[in-house]
Design a protein around this motif. Structure first.
Motif, PDB file in Angstrom:
ATOM      1  N   TRP A  46      14.812 -41.548 -12.593  1.00 54.65           N
ATOM      2  CA  TRP A  46      14.238 -41.935 -13.336  1.00 54.65           C
ATOM      3  C   TRP A  46      13.851 -40.439 -14.630  1.00 54.65           C
ATOM      4  O   TRP A  46      14.429 -38.778 -14.468  1.00 54.65           O
ATOM      5  N   PRO A  47      12.980 -40.162 -15.839  1.00 50.08           N
ATOM      6  CA  PRO A  47      12.945 -39.325 -16.584  1.00 50.08           C
ATOM      7  C   PRO A  47      12.862 -37.911 -16.214  1.00 50.08           C
ATOM      8  O   PRO A  47      11.651 -37.512 -16.257  1.00 50.08           O
ATOM      9  N   ILE A  48      12.819 -36.773 -16.813  1.00 54.85           N
ATOM     10  CA  ILE A  48      12.226 -35.495 -16.279  1.00 54.85           C
ATOM     11  C   ILE A  48      11.598 -35.416 -17.956  1.00 54.85           C
ATOM     12  O   ILE A  48      12.535 -34.636 -18.446  1.00 54.85           O
ATOM     13  N   VAL A  49      10.271 -35.424 -17.676  1.00 57.69           N
ATOM     14  CA  VAL A  49       9.839 -35.614 -19.271  1.00 57.69           C
ATOM     15  C   VAL A  49       9.026 -33.758 -19.133  1.00 57.69           C
ATOM     16  O   VAL A  49       8.488 -33.282 -18.341  1.00 57.69           O
ATOM     17  N   LEU A  50       9.608 -32.654 -20.151  1.00 59.20           N
ATOM     18  CA  LEU A  50       8.501 -31.956 -20.362  1.00 59.20           C
ATOM     19  C   LEU A  50       8.254 -31.499 -21.449  1.00 59.20           C
ATOM     20  O   LEU A  50       8.356 -31.754 -22.886  1.00 59.20           O
ATOM     21  N   ASP A  51       6.705 -31.226 -21.743  1.00 58.83           N
ATOM     22  CA  ASP A  51       6.186 -31.130 -22.979  1.00 58.83           C
ATOM     23  C   ASP A  51       6.277 -32.914 -23.912  1.00 58.83           C
ATOM     24  O   ASP A  51       6.369 -32.597 -25.509  1.00 58.83           O
ATOM     25  N   GLY A  52       5.945 -33.582 -23.106  1.00 62.63           N
ATOM     26  CA  GLY A  52       6.118 -35.442 -23.726  1.00 62.63           C
ATOM     27  C   GLY A  52       7.653 -35.199 -24.291  1.00 62.63           C
ATOM     28  O   GLY A  52       7.877 -36.343 -24.926  1.00 62.63           O
ATOM     29  N   GLN A  53       8.322 -34.822 -24.062  1.00 63.19           N
ATOM     30  CA  GLN A  53      10.014 -34.807 -24.433  1.00 63.19           C
ATOM     31  C   GLN A  53      11.202 -35.167 -23.102  1.00 63.19           C
ATOM     32  O   GLN A  53      11.137 -34.428 -22.560  1.00 63.19           O
ATOM     33  N   VAL A  54      11.998 -35.921 -22.955  1.00 61.29           N
ATOM     34  CA  VAL A  54      12.786 -35.986 -21.616  1.00 61.29           C
ATOM     35  C   VAL A  54      14.024 -35.344 -22.184  1.00 61.29           C
ATOM     36  O   VAL A  54      14.606 -35.274 -23.119  1.00 61.29           O
ATOM     37  N   VAL A  55      13.664 -34.687 -20.931  1.00 63.85           N
ATOM     38  CA  VAL A  55      14.908 -33.323 -20.849  1.00 63.85           C
ATOM     39  C   VAL A  55      15.780 -33.645 -20.337  1.00 63.85           C
ATOM     40  O   VAL A  55      17.231 -32.870 -20.323  1.00 63.85           O
ATOM     41  N   GLY A  56      15.955 -34.760 -19.465  1.00 63.66           N
ATOM     42  CA  GLY A  56      16.730 -34.102 -18.351  1.00 63.66           C
ATOM     43  C   GLY A  56      16.774 -35.820 -17.595  1.00 63.66           C
ATOM     44  O   GLY A  56      15.819 -37.332 -17.938  1.00 63.66           O
ATOM     45  N   VAL A  57      17.316 -35.926 -16.532  1.00 66.15           N
ATOM     46  CA  VAL A  57      17.203 -37.572 -15.303  1.00 66.15           C
ATOM     47  C   VAL A  57      17.336 -36.231 -14.335  1.00 66.15           C
ATOM     48  O   VAL A  57      18.193 -35.978 -14.171  1.00 66.15           O
ATOM     49  N   VAL A  73      18.671 -43.904 -18.883  1.00 65.60           N
ATOM     50  CA  VAL A  73      16.998 -43.434 -18.869  1.00 65.60           C
ATOM     51  C   VAL A  73      16.804 -43.122 -20.133  1.00 65.60           C
ATOM     52  O   VAL A  73      15.981 -43.095 -20.608  1.00 65.60           O
ATOM     53  N   ILE A  74      17.942 -41.935 -20.541  1.00 70.28           N
ATOM     54  CA  ILE A  74      17.341 -40.999 -21.649  1.00 70.28           C
ATOM     55  C   ILE A  74      17.755 -42.209 -23.291  1.00 70.28           C
ATOM     56  O   ILE A  74      16.405 -41.589 -24.292  1.00 70.28           O
ATOM     57  N   ALA A  75      17.995 -43.485 -22.721  1.00 62.61           N
ATOM     58  CA  ALA A  75      18.002 -44.070 -24.763  1.00 62.61           C
ATOM     59  C   ALA A  75      17.005 -44.866 -24.577  1.00 62.61           C
ATOM     60  O   ALA A  75      16.112 -45.132 -25.613  1.00 62.61           O
ATOM     61  N   GLY A  76      16.650 -45.185 -22.822  1.00 64.56           N
ATOM     62  CA  GLY A  76      15.160 -46.100 -22.599  1.00 64.56           C
ATOM     63  C   GLY A  76      13.730 -44.874 -22.862  1.00 64.56           C
ATOM     64  O   GLY A  76      12.506 -46.444 -23.156  1.00 64.56           O
ATOM     65  N   GLY A  77      13.893 -44.304 -22.313  1.00 60.80           N
ATOM     66  CA  GLY A  77      13.020 -42.846 -21.967  1.00 60.80           C
ATOM     67  C   GLY A  77      12.446 -43.036 -20.731  1.00 60.80           C
ATOM     68  O   GLY A  77      10.842 -43.313 -20.503  1.00 60.80           O
ATOM     69  N   ARG A  78      12.521 -44.155 -19.678  1.00 56.86           N
ATOM     70  CA  ARG A  78      11.681 -44.662 -18.593  1.00 56.86           C
ATOM     71  C   ARG A  78      13.087 -44.778 -17.246  1.00 56.86           C
ATOM     72  O   ARG A  78      14.123 -45.114 -17.770  1.00 56.86           O
ATOM     73  N   GLU A  79      12.354 -44.907 -16.530  1.00 56.19           N
ATOM     74  CA  GLU A  79      13.738 -45.005 -15.141  1.00 56.19           C
ATOM     75  C   GLU A  79      14.409 -46.049 -15.509  1.00 56.19           C
ATOM     76  O   GLU A  79      14.152 -47.712 -15.777  1.00 56.19           O
TER      77      GLU A  79
END
Length: 204
Positions: free
Chosen positions: A72-83, A46-52
């Motif tokens: 699913w990616p956890i997105v904060l301020d446009g950045q993936v910060v976790g899953v 998920v982190i590598a691809g930026g999508r679920e």
């Protein structure tokens, strides 16, 4: 701690095991304690691809440390910060997983705002302490740094007004009673008094 609290509250409601992984794919919260601090290959994808990433029962062998479910990616301020992951057959938990992702992001965003407020409050307290220190000249550089962080313009013209608000509060209590309206009405009356005295600038 916050991630585990989110999982502990969400898992009983959705009746599925929930997991939260950090930005390195390490599980930092789970309804299954034995999986904590293990790497989750699905989260890494998920982190590598930026999508679920969905993991079906037949796909588990290709994702060490994972179980069937949706991640699913956890997105904060446009950045993936976790899953955030939810166990179960992807087709069965898709809508629930989407809601869990949204709730997780909202809670983390709220926590971030609270933290920023705390930091801002601490900076204000530090600035006030420096301004009250004697002599102020020795603290001029520190004051300038803190003021810049707080976006205070030290060059703006200012004056100090000392106001006895006792009569204003008494008047507000007589009119509105002892509740929150007293505070807002008192602020309005003080602003009116300062403006009438020519002590308020029209520009903000």
């Amino acid at each position: 701690a916050l991630a585990q609290k989110i999982v502990d509250n969400i898992t009983p409601i959705v009746r599925q095991n929930g997991n939260i992984m950090n930005s390195e794919g390490v599980m930092i919260a789970s309804g299954q304690a034995e999986r904590l601090q293990t790497r989750h290959q699905g989260a890494i994808a998920v982190i590598a691809g930026g999508r679920e990433v969905e993991i079906r029962p037949e796909d588990v062998a290709g994702y060490p440390g994972a179980q069937p479910g949706l991640n699913w990616p956890i997105v904060l301020d446009g950045q993936v910060v976790g899953v955030v992951g939810l166990s179960g057959h992807p087709d069965a938990v898709r809508d629930t997983a989407r809601i869990v992702k949204m709730v997780t992001e909202l809670l983390l965003e709220r926590e971030g705002l609270v933290e920023k407020f705390r930091d801002n409050l601490q900076l204000r307290e530090q600035l006030l302490q420096l301004l009250l220190a004697s002599p102020v000249e020795r603290q001029r550089d520190k004051i300038a740094q803190l003021a810049a962080l707080l976006r205070f313009d030290l060059q703006a013209s200012r004056c100090v007004a000392v106001v006895d608000i006792g009569p204003v509060l008494q008047d507000a209590r007589r009119q509105y009673g002892a509740h929150e309206l007293v505070v807002s009405r008192t602020e309005a009356q003080l602003a009116e008094a300062l403006a009438a005295a020519g002590l308020l600038c029209a520009e903000r």
